[in-house]
Design an enzyme around this catalytic site. Structure first.
Site, PDB file in Angstrom:
ATOM      1  N   LYS A 173      -7.449 113.625  27.102  1.00  0.00           N
ATOM      2  CA  LYS A 173      -9.097 113.952  26.961  1.00  0.00           C
ATOM      3  C   LYS A 173      -9.853 112.694  27.263  1.00  0.00           C
ATOM      4  O   LYS A 173     -10.973 112.598  27.754  1.00  0.00           O
ATOM      5  CB  LYS A 173      -9.495 114.492  25.588  1.00  0.00           C
ATOM      6  CG  LYS A 173     -10.638 114.521  25.047  1.00  0.00           C
ATOM      7  CD  LYS A 173     -11.618 115.687  25.807  1.00  0.00           C
ATOM      8  CE  LYS A 173     -13.141 115.605  25.490  1.00  0.00           C
ATOM      9  NZ  LYS A 173     -13.820 116.074  26.386  1.00  0.00           N
ATOM     10  N   LYS A 241     -18.575 106.593  22.328  1.00  0.00           N
ATOM     11  CA  LYS A 241     -17.183 106.503  21.432  1.00  0.00           C
ATOM     12  C   LYS A 241     -16.243 106.700  22.290  1.00  0.00           C
ATOM     13  O   LYS A 241     -15.103 105.935  22.245  1.00  0.00           O
ATOM     14  CB  LYS A 241     -17.394 107.361  20.259  1.00  0.00           C
ATOM     15  CG  LYS A 241     -16.225 107.699  19.490  1.00  0.00           C
ATOM     16  CD  LYS A 241     -15.850 109.290  19.389  1.00  0.00           C
ATOM     17  CE  LYS A 241     -16.297 110.202  19.863  1.00  0.00           C
ATOM     18  NZ  LYS A 241     -15.661 111.519  19.796  1.00  0.00           N
TER      19      LYS A 241
HETATM   20  P1  NAP Z   1     -21.851 117.030  16.452  1.00  0.00           P
HETATM   21  O1  NAP Z   1     -22.684 118.096  16.940  1.00  0.00           O
HETATM   22  O2  NAP Z   1     -22.475 115.374  16.322  1.00  0.00           O
HETATM   23  O3  NAP Z   1     -21.375 117.417  14.962  1.00  0.00           O
HETATM   24  C1  NAP Z   1     -20.427 116.632  14.440  1.00  0.00           C
HETATM   25  C2  NAP Z   1     -19.562 117.443  13.233  1.00  0.00           C
HETATM   26  O4  NAP Z   1     -18.784 116.383  12.649  1.00  0.00           O
HETATM   27  C3  NAP Z   1     -20.733 118.093  12.141  1.00  0.00           C
HETATM   28  O5  NAP Z   1     -20.034 119.097  11.538  1.00  0.00           O
HETATM   29  C4  NAP Z   1     -20.613 116.604  11.038  1.00  0.00           C
HETATM   30  O6  NAP Z   1     -20.946 117.325   9.867  1.00  0.00           O
HETATM   31  C5  NAP Z   1     -19.163 116.284  11.218  1.00  0.00           C
HETATM   32  N1  NAP Z   1     -18.734 115.182  10.551  1.00  0.00           N
HETATM   33  C6  NAP Z   1     -19.353 113.808  11.207  1.00  0.00           C
HETATM   34  N2  NAP Z   1     -18.867 112.781  10.082  1.00  0.00           N
HETATM   35  C7  NAP Z   1     -18.313 113.318   9.342  1.00  0.00           C
HETATM   36  C8  NAP Z   1     -17.646 112.852   8.320  1.00  0.00           C
HETATM   37  N3  NAP Z   1     -17.354 111.662   7.806  1.00  0.00           N
HETATM   38  N4  NAP Z   1     -17.023 113.630   7.419  1.00  0.00           N
HETATM   39  C9  NAP Z   1     -17.175 115.087   7.490  1.00  0.00           C
HETATM   40  N5  NAP Z   1     -17.709 115.591   8.454  1.00  0.00           N
HETATM   41  C10 NAP Z   1     -18.298 114.759   9.537  1.00  0.00           C
HETATM   42  O7  NAP Z   1     -20.757 116.804  17.416  1.00  0.00           O
HETATM   43  P2  NAP Z   1     -20.121 117.983  18.531  1.00  0.00           P
HETATM   44  O8  NAP Z   1     -20.917 117.655  19.663  1.00  0.00           O
HETATM   45  O9  NAP Z   1     -19.942 119.190  17.995  1.00  0.00           O
HETATM   46  O10 NAP Z   1     -18.662 117.359  18.877  1.00  0.00           O
HETATM   47  C11 NAP Z   1     -17.516 117.365  17.986  1.00  0.00           C
HETATM   48  C12 NAP Z   1     -16.304 116.626  18.737  1.00  0.00           C
HETATM   49  O11 NAP Z   1     -16.238 117.323  19.711  1.00  0.00           O
HETATM   50  C13 NAP Z   1     -16.676 115.230  18.979  1.00  0.00           C
HETATM   51  O12 NAP Z   1     -15.485 114.548  18.864  1.00  0.00           O
HETATM   52  C14 NAP Z   1     -16.846 115.491  20.382  1.00  0.00           C
HETATM   53  O13 NAP Z   1     -16.583 114.172  21.256  1.00  0.00           O
HETATM   54  C15 NAP Z   1     -16.227 116.489  21.034  1.00  0.00           C
HETATM   55  N6  NAP Z   1     -16.688 117.128  22.185  1.00  0.00           N
HETATM   56  C16 NAP Z   1     -18.133 117.462  22.440  1.00  0.00           C
HETATM   57  C17 NAP Z   1     -18.611 118.017  23.559  1.00  0.00           C
HETATM   58  C18 NAP Z   1     -19.869 118.491  23.442  1.00  0.00           C
HETATM   59  O14 NAP Z   1     -20.399 118.953  24.322  1.00  0.00           O
HETATM   60  N7  NAP Z   1     -20.919 118.393  22.427  1.00  0.00           N
HETATM   61  C19 NAP Z   1     -17.792 118.810  24.257  1.00  0.00           C
HETATM   62  C20 NAP Z   1     -16.346 118.203  24.090  1.00  0.00           C
HETATM   63  C21 NAP Z   1     -15.870 117.456  23.330  1.00  0.00           C
HETATM   64  P3  NAP Z   1     -22.555 117.229   9.194  1.00  0.00           P
HETATM   65  O15 NAP Z   1     -23.190 118.323   9.745  1.00  0.00           O
HETATM   66  O16 NAP Z   1     -22.502 116.907   7.866  1.00  0.00           O
HETATM   67  O17 NAP Z   1     -23.276 115.752   9.928  1.00  0.00           O
END
Ligand code: NAP
Length: 283
Positions: A173, A241
């Site tokens: 990844k 990150k």
């Molecule tokens: P996001 O919208 O920023 O959501 C982050 C999630 O993580 C939320 O549920 C948040 O909870 C939780 N979280 C963060 N810190 C935490 C902690 N200390 N303890 C417990 N929960 C915590 O992120 P996302 O875009 O869904 O991405 C999630 C992952 O997938 C990341 O690793 C990202 O790099 C990867 N990813 C993202 C994409 C994309 O296009 N978005 C594509 C591929 C991979 P709260 O609601 O409480 O803040």
């Protein structure tokens, strides 16, 4: 009705539509999110809601995690009422977040010592692919656990592939996201250069989208630039990150070093906007 009981942790941009895919596929799904209000949408769609990661893993056979970063994973395993506090055996924990290979290896070992399995299974694709079950899923960890979870992966992605031992999904990844960073910065630099010579973005995007360089990513992000829409589908702070994680794993090549620098510089101002807000930094 599918019978495997699924727990889902993390209801952000990706976790929300991914967990909905499993509800739509008629799996019994229980969700947990640190900020409780995000679970209410899923409750209204038929999910049960757990009060802690510990309760979630006690109630379910397979637990998925889709959260921000290493810190989030550490908090969810080791926090009060975290996953490791549960006295359970034979569970499969599937971490789909983009995190370091090192944290996957460490928690894989701890899970094994408790009689459970851990798979790292990050994804390529963004919100649109999550909403349509078209992600690409790369998996590290035990083959038998992978086979057990494979039917569920098939509801989330168009390709699921075991790469090797624990952490190898995360390494694959990080390689993909390095390429993603090149695409975002490359597109931005090409458009800025053309604009300096009075060629508008609309004209350039029509040319690029009809050329051999066209791709789903370029199309979506080109539209976003034209519409000045920098709302995060994939937040810039997440790619910043990922590039840090890749550097920690030894990524040290000419383009990658410049890429790393550009995104680290952009993060303080544009971190909560979309990856393609790198356009503003390049401008
Ligand atoms: P996001 O919208 O920023 O959501 C982050 C999630 O993580 C939320 O549920 C948040 O909870 C939780 N979280 C963060 N810190 C935490 C902690 N200390 N303890 C417990 N929960 C915590 O992120 P996302 O875009 O869904 O991405 C999630 C992952 O997938 C990341 O690793 C990202 O790099 C990867 N990813 C993202 C994409 C994309 O296009 N978005 C594509 C591929 C991979 P709260 O609601 O409480 O803040």
């Amino acid at each position: 009705m599918n019978t495997t009981k699924i727990g889902w942790i993390g209801l952000g941009n990706m976790g929300n539509p991914m967990s909905q895919q499993l509800i739509d596929a008629a799996y019994p799904v229980t969700v947990y999110n640190r900020s409780k209000e995000k679970a209410e949408t899923l409750r209204s769609l038929g999910a049960a809601v757990a009060s802690s990661p510990k309760e979630l893993i006690e109630l379910n056979e397979v637990v998925f995690m889709m959260v921000s970063d290493d810190q989030a994973i550490d908090d969810l395993f080791n926090g009060t009422d975290g996953l490791l506090a549960a006295n359970v055996r034979g569970k499969v924990i599937v971490n789909m977040s983009t995190v370091s290979p090192g944290i996957s290896k460490a928690f894989s070992q701890l899970c094994k010592e408790q009689g459970n399995y851990y798979l790292d299974a990050p994804v390529s694709g963004s919100v649109k692919q999550a909403e349509t079950g078209q992600l690409v899923i790369m998996v590290g960890g035990d083959e038998s656990a992978f086979q057990q979870v494979k039917p569920i992966f098939e509801k989330l992605g168009k390709l699921n592939k075991r790469i090797g031992d624990s952490g190898s999904g995360n390494t694959a990844k990080l390689a993909i996201n390095t390429l993603l960073g090149f695409y975002a910065q490359g597109l931005s630099e090409a458009l800025v250069f053309a604009q300096q010579h009075h060629i508008p973005n609309e004209a350039m995007m029509e040319l690029i989208n009809n050329s051999a360089l066209s791709s789903v990513f370029i199309k979506i992000k080109g539209d976003a630039i034209i519409n000045e829409n920098y709302n995060a589908a994939f937040a810039l702070k997440h790619i910043a990150k990922d590039l840090r994680l890749a550097k920690d794993e030894g990524l040290d090549s000419p383009l990658a070093n410049v890429l790393f620098q550009t995104f680290q510089q952009a993060e303080p101002e544009y971190g909560n906007e979309d990856i393609i807000a790198i356009m503003k930094q390049i401008r």
